[in-house]
Write a protein that holds these residues in place. Structure first.
Motif, short mmCIF file in Angstrom:
data_model
loop_
_atom_site.label_atom_id
_atom_site.label_comp_id
_atom_site.label_asym_id
_atom_site.label_seq_id
_atom_site.Cartn_x
_atom_site.Cartn_y
_atom_site.Cartn_z
N PRO A 7 5.25 -4.03 -4.34
CA PRO A 7 5.57 -5.30 -3.58
C PRO A 7 6.61 -5.50 -2.45
CG PRO A 7 5.47 -5.42 -5.96
CD PRO A 7 5.66 -4.05 -5.67
N LEU A 8 7.38 -4.41 -2.40
CA LEU A 8 8.31 -4.20 -1.27
C LEU A 8 7.65 -4.05 -0.05
CD1 LEU A 8 11.51 -2.35 -2.70
CD2 LEU A 8 11.13 -4.88 -2.81
N VAL A 9 6.61 -3.11 -0.10
CA VAL A 9 5.91 -2.77 1.13
C VAL A 9 5.03 -3.89 1.72
CG1 VAL A 9 4.07 -1.25 1.92
CG2 VAL A 9 5.77 -0.16 0.43
N VAL A 10 4.50 -4.62 0.89
CA VAL A 10 3.41 -5.82 1.09
C VAL A 10 4.45 -6.81 1.87
CG1 VAL A 10 2.03 -7.53 0.24
CG2 VAL A 10 1.91 -5.30 -0.71
N ARG A 11 5.81 -7.16 1.27
CA ARG A 11 6.43 -8.14 1.64
C ARG A 11 7.06 -7.77 3.02
NH1 ARG A 11 10.91 -8.65 -0.30
NH2 ARG A 11 11.10 -7.49 -2.20
N HIS A 12 7.39 -6.54 3.04
CA HIS A 12 8.01 -6.33 4.33
C HIS A 12 7.20 -6.08 5.64
CE1 HIS A 12 12.60 -5.67 3.39
NE2 HIS A 12 12.13 -5.55 2.13
N THR A 13 5.97 -5.44 5.26
CA THR A 13 4.98 -5.02 6.52
C THR A 13 3.96 -5.70 6.58
OG1 THR A 13 3.97 -3.33 4.82
CG2 THR A 13 6.12 -2.69 6.02
N HIS A 14 3.37 -6.60 5.20
CA HIS A 14 2.24 -7.08 5.29
C HIS A 14 0.90 -6.29 5.28
CE1 HIS A 14 3.75 -11.39 6.95
NE2 HIS A 14 4.18 -10.83 5.72
N ARG A 15 1.33 -4.94 4.80
CA ARG A 15 0.25 -4.02 4.65
C ARG A 15 0.07 -3.75 3.10
NH1 ARG A 15 2.94 -1.39 8.87
NH2 ARG A 15 4.00 0.10 7.18
N ASP A 172 3.62 7.26 1.18
CA ASP A 172 4.10 7.32 2.79
C ASP A 172 4.64 5.86 3.11
OD1 ASP A 172 3.13 9.93 2.73
OD2 ASP A 172 1.23 9.74 3.37
N GLU A 173 4.06 5.03 2.70
CA GLU A 173 4.50 3.55 2.98
C GLU A 173 6.02 3.32 2.49
OE1 GLU A 173 2.99 1.19 5.01
OE2 GLU A 173 1.23 1.93 5.57
N ILE A 174 6.19 3.77 1.24
CA ILE A 174 7.71 3.70 0.64
C ILE A 174 8.62 4.40 1.60
CG2 ILE A 174 8.89 4.29 -1.26
CD1 ILE A 174 6.60 3.51 -2.81
N THR A 175 8.03 5.67 1.82
CA THR A 175 8.96 6.46 2.58
C THR A 175 9.43 5.63 4.26
OG1 THR A 175 8.11 8.60 1.63
CG2 THR A 175 9.40 8.73 3.79
N ALA A 176 8.17 5.41 4.98
CA ALA A 176 8.30 4.73 6.13
C ALA A 176 9.29 3.61 6.03
CB ALA A 176 7.06 4.32 6.69
N LEU A 177 9.13 2.84 4.91
CA LEU A 177 9.99 1.56 4.86
C LEU A 177 11.42 1.93 4.66
CD1 LEU A 177 10.43 -1.56 4.55
CD2 LEU A 177 9.53 -1.45 2.16
N HIS A 202 14.57 6.19 -5.20
CA HIS A 202 13.15 6.82 -4.99
C HIS A 202 12.99 7.89 -3.94
CE1 HIS A 202 8.93 7.48 -5.67
NE2 HIS A 202 8.78 7.42 -4.43
N CYS A 203 13.70 7.56 -2.60
CA CYS A 203 13.45 8.46 -1.47
C CYS A 203 14.45 9.34 -1.21
CB CYS A 203 13.38 7.34 -0.51
SG CYS A 203 11.65 6.25 -0.51
N VAL A 204 15.61 9.39 -1.85
CA VAL A 204 16.97 10.00 -1.53
C VAL A 204 16.61 11.63 -1.60
CG1 VAL A 204 17.73 10.35 -3.86
CG2 VAL A 204 19.36 10.33 -1.97
#
Length: 726
Positions: A7-15, A172-177, A202-204
């Motif tokens: 959901p974070l990816v969808v909210r921030h990027t609309h992807r 990849d989308e999570i890392t990019a965000l 998650h990404c540290v």
């Protein structure tokens, strides 16, 4: 865990991260994908052609699972995840006159055996409390009855349609965000910091940004690094203090005091080691302790530095905080020179701290008594400009532009929480020769730093969007723009809405709209005390929100008599905006013949979370220009207000003063950067929605259009911070 970040990816990027799963029988996935697309369109979203084609090739069950997750996310984005009821079931039709409505409530109370005596006593006293009348303030019908009372919305070409694009692999989308937020050149808002905290956990262990320029962002990342035992990113003692605040759930900006929690021995050891390393490498940084002396004292009680005799440099930090050791601060040396009237020497000293020099430019130029001193200040700024962050250069450039205005205007101050106040501007003006020379130098510096965008394509509607020099100048939500931004408002009916759900005690929010003339004088208002007027109607007062509550104001823009319309949310009683389980504001635009329910997600143009510290919220204002067109002007402000009984009638002067201050302040916008790029030789084309460029472009707009060539760089409000040069 990874799917909870989708959901974070969808909210921030609309992807929508590229969905994976088994393929299904021919036609099954296709049917489910089209049903998914239709369900999205009912709330103002749509699948891109590429994403629709990809989903159509998957199995029916896979598509259904994706649809359920995504629909929940986008419905929340637009405010359609809750039921929006209204007090007057036919709203905006058949809203009664305010006095007649109140008299009807009194008549109902007199007819009720349980309230008759109390109401008679109030009538005898000459004062009737509306909140004691049984038929006032509570819904008189169900949500289903509201739906049945309204015709279906008629589709219109102007309805909002937000496209969901096909993204890459979820990881990849999570890392990019994460990289985008952690490496942001501007401070993040509180909601973005919360999202970053989840992403960092998650990404540290994965890829990290080349730099984390914002200190509070670094504190959030350090919190995740500490948890997994990674090296901390520290270069000042204050970085350690911010990290300690993050670990205690406090304010990493250090603007509000933090109550430090008890820390485990491994955490204490890590913080002491970090302090010791920083202080040993640069003893001069002990001077930073004085700025937060009391916080350091409280932290020392939790860290027990005396238990670490092998870390003597860390102990020096707390010795400075207790006043047992002197560490003269850089600022004190500057103040000493200015007190002695030596502006030239102060400017020379500040050259060793370029950012501080830029923030002190206005004061130095006002303090300078001779042309030679002013020239020395400007020369110092020109010399260190390449060493100053892009955000600070742009902020000073904006400041100097607005300092060209005539004296006598007011100054508007807005803190990081959106709390605003106004004071007369009594400062002497900055002289034109120095201001012009600095503006020229700063324009040249920004132009030098801007990347070569290739062919730049710009949607004209984004040109007046303010540059996001701070994430705290906006609010989380859909269609929200930075404070000071302007965008056109096209439609016949403008409808505001507020929703809130109390956490534990009865809470009454009041939606109101103030109409001002060109001189910011009050013409009229719509609220629970004035349900109808020439301009429109109020949906009725709701005084308790245990199950959630909504209020609406419907405006006919053609009937508005004034120049400004200022919607506001007043807390009459109960929980503040930060205490409620949920609270948000937004507006819709409709054609006059569309009909529909009081709340129609397809017509929502903006939905903004209400999470400020004051008791009166001012999300935005609407301004009718000399050309007769209406434009929204984003405010994101909160007034302190009163502990209870805040009303539009009582705060109209304060509201008008704040609106004047924001409207008369001219922020740097996308137009400024586009003009600099054009002056540098960049090919700039205005996007008309028609001809598609024949090669990759850099596109800047409010929404990403279909059909841009592969390899194009897309900048929309979600990643507008990418325009801020390093």
């Amino acid at each position: 865990m990874i799917h909870r970040l989708e959901p974070l990816v969808v909210r921030h990027t609309h992807r929508l991260p590229t969905p994976t799963g088994p393929t299904g029988p021919m036609g099954k996935g296709d049917v489910a994908a089209r049903q998914f697309d239709a369900a999205l369109m009912s709330v103002g979203f749509k699948l891109s052609a590429d994403l629709l084609a990809h989903l159509s090739a998957l199995s029916e069950n896979t598509v259904v699972d994706i649809a359920v997750r995504t629909l929940g996310t986008v419905r929340e984005m637009v405010g359609d995840h809750v039921r929006h009821n209204v007090y007057f079931i036919d709203f905006p039709a058949n809203v009664p006159d305010t006095f007649d409505f109140w008299m009807g409530c009194i008549a109902d109370a007199l007819a009720d055996d349980t309230s008759r005596d109390r109401t008679k006593a109030q009538l005898d006293s000459g004062v009737v409390d509306l909140l004691t009348l049984p038929s006032y303030g509570n819904y008189r019908h169900t949500y289903a009855e509201v739906l049945a009372a309204h015709d279906e919305l008629i589709a219109a070409a102007g309805d909002r349609m937000t496209v969901l694009w096909r993204g890459g692999d979820l990881a990849d989308e999570i890392t990019a965000l994460y990289l985008a937020l952690a490496g942001s050149p501007t401070p993040l808002g509180d909601a973005e910091l919360d999202d970053l905290r989840m992403l960092a956990e998650h990404c540290v262990r994965g890829p990290q940004p080349g730099a984390i320029p914002v200190r509070e962002t670094r504190a959030v990342v350090n919190q995740a690094r500490l948890k997994v035992g990674a090296d901390l990113l520290l270069d000042t003692v204050t970085d350690v203090l911010r990290l300690a605040c993050a670990l205690s759930g406090g304010d990493v900006t250090l603007q509000a005091p933090t109550r430090f929690r008890a820390l485990s021995r491994p955490v204490r050891r890590a913080l002491i080691a970090g302090l010791d390393t920083v202080a040993a490498a640069a003893p001069a940084k002990l001077a930073d302790v004085a700025a937060h002396r009391e916080a350091w004292k409280r932290l020392g009680e939790r860290l027990h530095p005396h238990e670490y005799p092998d870390r003597p440099h860390a102990a020096e930090v707390f010795a400075v905080a207790r006043g047992e050791r002197t560490a003269r601060s850089f600022d004190s040396r500057v103040e000493e020179l200015l007190d002695a009237g030596d502006v030239t020497a102060a400017a020379e000293l500040l050259k060793s701290a370029p950012g501080r020099l830029f923030r002190a430019l206005d004061r130095l130029l006002r303090t300078a008594s001779t042309r030679a001193e002013r020239d020395a200040v400007v020369a110092a700024a020109e010399q260190v400009a390449p060493l100053v962050s892009g955000r600070v250069v742009l902020s000073v450039r904006e400041h100097l532009h607005n300092r060209a205005a005539e004296a006598g205007k007011s100054r508007v101050f807005v803190n990081r929480h959106g709390r605003a106040w106004v004071t007369p501007d009594t400062r002497p003006t900055v002289r034109a020769p120095e201001r012009t020379r600095l503006v020229t130098a700063l324009d040249a510096e920004i132009r030098r730093r801007l990347p070569a965008p290739g062919h730049l394509v710009v949607d004209p509607q984004v040109l007046d969007v303010a540059l996001p020099l701070s994430g705290r100048a906006t609010a989380p939500g859909l269609g929200v723009l930075p404070r000071g931004s302007r965008c056109p408002v096209d439609g016949e009916l403008l409808r505001f809405f507020v929703y809130w759900k109390q956490t534990s005690r009865s809470t009454d929010y009041d939606l109101s709209a103030l109409t001002l003339d060109a001189d910011y004088a009050t013409l009229s208002w719509l609220s629970y005390t004035n349900l109808t007027d020439v301009e429109g109607e109020h949906s009725g007062d709701i005084t308790d929100a245990r199950d959630g509550a909504s209020e609406f104001i419907n405006l006919r823009l053609g009937a508005v008599r004034g120049t400004f319309v200022v919607p506001q949310v007043n807390i009459y009683s109960g929980e503040g905006f930060e205490e409620t389980e949920e609270s948000f504001f937004g507006f819709m635009l409709r054609d006059a013949e569309q009909r529909g329910r009081p709340f129609e997600p397809r017509t929502v143009r903006m939905k903004s979370e209400l999470r400020g510290p004051g008791r009166v919220a001012l999300p935005l204002a609407f301004h009718r220009g000399r050309d007769g067109r209406w434009r929204a002007r984003w405010l994101h402000l909160y007034l302190k207000g009163h502990p209870s009984a805040n009303r539009v009638e009582e705060n109209r002067v304060s509201v008008a003063t704040l609106v004047r201050g924001i409207v008369e302040h001219d922020p740097l916008t996308v137009r400024y950067l586009a003009d600099l790029m054009a002056e540098g030789g960049t090919r700039v084309t205005s996007w008309d929605g028609g001809t598609v460029p024949d090669g990759p472009v850099t596109y800047i707009g409010l929404e990403r259009p279909e059909g841009l060539p592969p390899g194009s760089r897309i900048i929309t409000p979600g990643n507008l911070r990418d325009l801020i040069p390093d």
